[in-house]
Design a protein around this motif. Sequence first.
Motif, mmCIF file in Angstrom:
data_model
loop_
_atom_site.group_PDB
_atom_site.id
_atom_site.type_symbol
_atom_site.label_atom_id
_atom_site.label_comp_id
_atom_site.label_asym_id
_atom_site.label_seq_id
_atom_site.Cartn_x
_atom_site.Cartn_y
_atom_site.Cartn_z
ATOM 1 N N THR A 130 0.533 -5.023 -34.677
ATOM 2 C CA THR A 130 -0.534 -5.646 -35.466
ATOM 3 C C THR A 130 -0.092 -7.005 -36.008
ATOM 4 N N GLU A 131 1.140 -7.048 -36.524
ATOM 5 C CA GLU A 131 1.660 -8.309 -37.046
ATOM 6 C C GLU A 131 1.770 -9.360 -35.939
ATOM 7 N N SER A 134 -1.671 -10.634 -35.013
ATOM 8 C CA SER A 134 -2.214 -11.514 -36.055
ATOM 9 C C SER A 134 -1.571 -12.892 -35.998
ATOM 10 N N ASP A 137 -3.087 -14.702 -33.031
ATOM 11 C CA ASP A 137 -4.430 -15.191 -33.341
ATOM 12 C C ASP A 137 -4.381 -16.379 -34.295
ATOM 13 N N ARG A 138 -3.492 -16.312 -35.253
ATOM 14 C CA ARG A 138 -3.355 -17.422 -36.192
ATOM 15 C C ARG A 138 -2.866 -18.680 -35.489
ATOM 16 N N ALA A 199 -11.604 -10.062 -37.649
ATOM 17 C CA ALA A 199 -10.401 -10.002 -38.483
ATOM 18 C C ALA A 199 -10.655 -9.219 -39.765
ATOM 19 N N MET A 203 -8.766 -5.812 -40.913
ATOM 20 C CA MET A 203 -8.041 -5.771 -42.176
ATOM 21 C C MET A 203 -8.557 -4.635 -43.065
ATOM 22 N N GLN A 230 -2.372 -10.131 -41.449
ATOM 23 C CA GLN A 230 -3.810 -10.131 -41.233
ATOM 24 C C GLN A 230 -4.526 -11.008 -42.260
ATOM 25 N N GLU A 233 -4.054 -14.532 -41.294
ATOM 26 C CA GLU A 233 -4.949 -14.855 -40.173
ATOM 27 C C GLU A 233 -6.365 -15.108 -40.666
#
Length: 581
Positions: A130-131, A134, A137-138, A199, A203, A230, A233
Amino acid sequence: EQLRRSCRQSHPERRWQTEHQRQKRAPLSSKSFNFGFRVEADLLNRKVTALGPTIAFPEADVEQLKKSTAERAKQIAKELSQLEIAQHLAIVARQKLASEVEALKPVEPATEESAARLAEAETRLRFAETETQSLADRFEILGGRQRFLGEYVTVQKARMTLLTSDSPGDRAEAYDTLAAELSRATAFNSLVDVRRNAALSEMQEHEARLALMDQASPLRAASDKALDAQRDELDSIERFGQEVSSVRLDLARWLGDSREQAKTMTWGERFRGYGSRIAGWAKKVWNIEVYPYEDKTEVEGEVITVKRSLVLGWLLDALLFFYLTYRAGSWLLKRGFRRLVAKGRMEEGQSQTLRRWTRIAMGIVLALVTLHLVKIPLTAFAFLGGAIAIGIGFGTQTLFKNFISGIIVLFERKVRVGDILDVDGVAGTVTSIDTRSSMIRTFDGVEIILPNSLLLENKVTNWTHDTPVVRRVVRVGVSYGSPLRTVSTLLAECAAEHGVVSKNPEPQIILEDFGPDSLVFALYYWIDLRATTGAMVVGSDLRFMIEKRLTDAGISIAFPQREIHLSADKPLRVEVQPPES
């Protein structure tokens, strides 16, 4: 109130305040959950809206805007660099956790302790994934912000042009630029909404799972770290959305103001604007990329490859130049060959054939010159290679075969226009030799198209290759007992009196044979096949003359005679029948 007073005074030194307020407003939405920040952002938005219709940026402010935009771009680049490092560390940590999970997977039936350790490792791996996602995506959102920021200065310059330029063409081009940027900003805004909702949903799901987790759980730290990623992001998405929304609102307002201003324009200004817009569209069409290619040049032993593109304008220029020069060259060739024919140095058929082949050679040379002048290398047409070239080769092998045969026939000059040929059972006069085939007119007036390859592959009889003078013969038989010398003299006089029969070489009279029914004489004479009177007509004239001379001299022309002899062992009975009544 102070900003409104500055607006009414319209001092140039105070126009920077609009950008200052917009720059100040941008970070206010980074924490979108704080109501106080939203209230201040809305207030600043109303201030910018109030100042907007009467503010234009001078060139100095645009330069200052470039500097501030460059500083923001540096900040984003620095953030991207830091994020790239964090992303690399997260990937390494995720790979390490994935290895631990693989190592904890039991080969034999697992115990409760090993199963618990495996479940904990798998949960940590999910948090790490997940990290990592994120952070990725960021990173993508920051890249979009960087690209969008690069277009911000272009938008402001177009805005300045729209407000200050006196050229209708420049204003129309600036309007189109702002309209295109508004479409892009709208598309970006929709994309940001989708990413924001996704997002936020992820979250919220993560927060729901975190609420069920024990505070003393060893997984709490990993879960909080993933949740922080998250949130970062979502914060990046909110920043990008705020920037896009702000630019989109400004663009819509600027375009609306421009349309309102256009309503007050005179008809002359409107027509000039329409003309400038049409010219802009034509320029865009002119610069349409038709085909990209690579141009390779060798400099000091090193091959340098430069990427270029063939645009529509270059192609149209090349076609126009080729057409005009080809037409001019064809006109000059036509006049030149006509003068040669008029002076008797060349026949009409030969001039047409040579002019046609000269035009082909001129077209090839002009094509190469045209490509060179517009700087289009032959490598730009490399797409014709490979399978397409093989297909074209197989499909046109007969065409090229006849084309090459035509070139060989033209340069060997063993067959020329006006020659009388006998090819593959076809006899006639060559009227033209084209690139693919030749035209032969038979003695019956029928035009026959003959492929050029037949002139090289088959047996060809050229009656007029070296000279058009050929020998013909007329035979006549006289009865036995006729005065032979008199017959020979009469035949020679007939040949001498005919105007088409050649005097050099002289006609020959030959007593060819003692036939079963007659004495056979042959009159050999020479005629020019290119004369107006044909060979068949000359032969017919001589036969008429010979028949008249022999008849006047009392000499009969023999005809076939047969003697019948009857032999029988006993007398034949002859019976006379009375006529029927």
